[in-house]
Design an enzyme around this catalytic site. Structure first.
Site, PDB file in Angstrom:
ATOM      1  N   ASP A  32      -0.902   8.565  12.800  1.00  0.00           N
ATOM      2  CA  ASP A  32      -0.886   9.800  13.560  1.00  0.00           C
ATOM      3  C   ASP A  32      -1.989  10.677  12.968  1.00  0.00           C
ATOM      4  O   ASP A  32      -2.494  10.397  11.880  1.00  0.00           O
ATOM      5  CB  ASP A  32       0.483  10.474  13.420  1.00  0.00           C
ATOM      6  N   ASP A  63      -2.401  14.799  13.288  1.00  0.00           N
ATOM      7  CA  ASP A  63      -1.958  16.096  12.759  1.00  0.00           C
ATOM      8  C   ASP A  63      -0.744  15.933  11.854  1.00  0.00           C
ATOM      9  O   ASP A  63       0.273  15.377  12.259  1.00  0.00           O
ATOM     10  CB  ASP A  63      -1.643  17.058  13.907  1.00  0.00           C
TER      11      ASP A  63
END
Length: 188
Positions: A14, A16
């Protein structure tokens, strides 16, 4: 290099909260707002020794909300990739979902569209030989739906409680990507 149970597996990351700091209530809209989590460029260089390919899968509904453009996002990702490369690391692919969560699009995690897109680009990807690293329940559910090994990074406030509430399986928990990389490379 030490042996690892993940040698030659695929690494899904991922963005953020894993690669860069989140902007609470906002979106990273330009490279000046992109702030790496501690040690992440170096951690990715370490992880490249074990995983191939390494890909980023990120929900970016700021585009769907009209707060930024795909060109803005491309600038952010170009900066991210150049800084990782400067540290000796490499991201093989970046996949993003620009659509709003409301429509539950196939590309938006926890749905699996971005993983399937990555698999088209990298046919050697086997989801049962892949690791998903994220900091949200949707990242862990994304990994679970595909049969991946899931690594939860406890960088997002309150997310562990949501994992328990939703009964989402997690294989391992670390405080950050750098610690995960260090532990893997010390494992014999």
């Amino acid at each position: 290099m030490p042996d690892s149970p993940f040698q030659n597996w695929t690494l899904f990351l991922d963005r953020d909260g894993v690669i860069n700091h989140r902007l609470p209530g906002r979106y990273v809209q330009n490279p000046d707002e992109f702030d790496f989590m501690p040690g992440v460029p170096e951690a990715i260089a370490q992880l490249n020794r074990l995983f191939s390919p390494v890909v980023v899968v990120t929900n970016q509904q700021g585009i769907g909300k009209g707060l930024m453009t795909e060109t803005d996002l491309a600038g952010v990702h170009a900066y991210m990739l150049s800084e990782i490369a400067a540290a000796g690391g490499k991201i093989d692919g970046v996949y993003f979902c620009p659509e709003l969560a409301v429509g539950n699009p196939d590309c938006r995690k926890p749905n699996t569209g971005m993983a399937r897109e990555a698999q088209k680009d990298f046919p050697n990807i086997r989801f049962d030989q892949a690791v998903m690293v994220g900091d949200s329940w949707s990242d862990m559910e994304f990994g679970n739906r595909l049969g991946m090994y899931t690594v939860f990074l406890s960088t997002k406030e309150g997310e562990e409680a949501i994992l328990k509430e939703k009964n989402i399986a997690v294989n391992a928990i670390y405080p950050g990507l750098k610690v995960f990389a260090d532990v893997l490379l010390q494992t014999k």
